[in-house]
Design an enzyme around this catalytic site. Structure first.
Site, PDB file in Angstrom:
ATOM      1  N   HIS A  95      43.213   5.597 -22.829  1.00  0.00           N
ATOM      2  CA  HIS A  95      42.635   6.674 -22.463  1.00  0.00           C
ATOM      3  C   HIS A  95      41.488   7.042 -23.234  1.00  0.00           C
ATOM      4  CE1 HIS A  95      45.344   7.870 -19.305  1.00  0.00           C
ATOM      5  NE2 HIS A  95      46.288   7.460 -20.085  1.00  0.00           N
ATOM      6  N   GLU A 125      37.955  11.612 -12.507  1.00  0.00           N
ATOM      7  CA  GLU A 125      37.014  10.783 -12.695  1.00  0.00           C
ATOM      8  C   GLU A 125      35.922  10.938 -11.488  1.00  0.00           C
ATOM      9  OE1 GLU A 125      39.731   8.463  -9.876  1.00  0.00           O
ATOM     10  OE2 GLU A 125      39.952   9.906 -11.652  1.00  0.00           O
TER      11      GLU A 125
END
Length: 190
Positions: A95, A125
């Site tokens: 991450h 995203e």
């Protein structure tokens, strides 16, 4: 430290000095409250990871631009961008590297849009770019410029591994009666 308060006069007695100190203390509290208010206001409008507008700010900007376009005429372009295979970046590199990718895409957006445009983190995203006064062809050109900029970038993972990230883009433009929801659906479906 906020600065200095300088009182000038022929002389101040003890009560006047105490009053001045009390007023200065209240001024410090007021200035600190104003600073904290600006921080909270910024947090309400800006995505903490990317520094772009957040979804709430983008929604408000889109509605505002569509209202202005309805009054004054002209289109509003909308680009929705989605990082390709983002889950695999997080799965493979972790991450923290995913965060690097999102920040880098945000930088690419800032480099590719005008000052009057709103670049926002739409969610996860996904990103949105609101383009006042931009028709479908112009929005498509901006999307291509962003795609090209991103394709040329080499992003380094936390451990220094080079990544090349791509994104998919949906583009739409409003007409005189387009609602925000209809514009979002058009860009999402293209």
């Amino acid at each position: 430290s906020f600065g200095r308060l300088l009182l000038v006069g022929d002389g101040f007695d003890a009560d006047e000095r105490m009053t001045a100190a009390s007023l200065a203390g209240q001024a410090v509290v007021a200035l600190e409250n104003a600073r904290l208010h600006r921080i909270v206001e910024r947090q309400a409008l800006v995505d903490g990871l990317t520094g772009l507008a957040n979804r709430r700010h983008a929604d408000e900007a889109l509605v505002g631009e569509l209202a202005r376009a309805e009054r004054l005429g002209g289109p509003v372009g909308l680009i929705l961008a989605d990082v390709d295979d983002f889950k695999s970046v997080n799965d493979r590199y972790g991450h923290p590297t995913g965060d690097i990718v999102l920040r880098d895409l945000a930088d690419a957006l800032r480099e590719s849009v005008r000052e009057i445009d709103t670049a926002a983190r739409w969610g996860g995203e996904e990103f949105a770019i609101i383009l006042p006064g931009t028709d479908l062809e112009g929005a498509a050109q901006v999307a291509e410029r962003i795609r090209s900029t991103l394709a040329e970038r080499e992003i380094l993972s936390v451990d220094g591994a080079p990544l090349h990230v791509t994104a998919s883009f949906g583009v739409a433009a409003s007409n005189a009666t387009t609602t925000a929801q209809a514009l979002i659906e058009a860009a999402d479906g293209s």
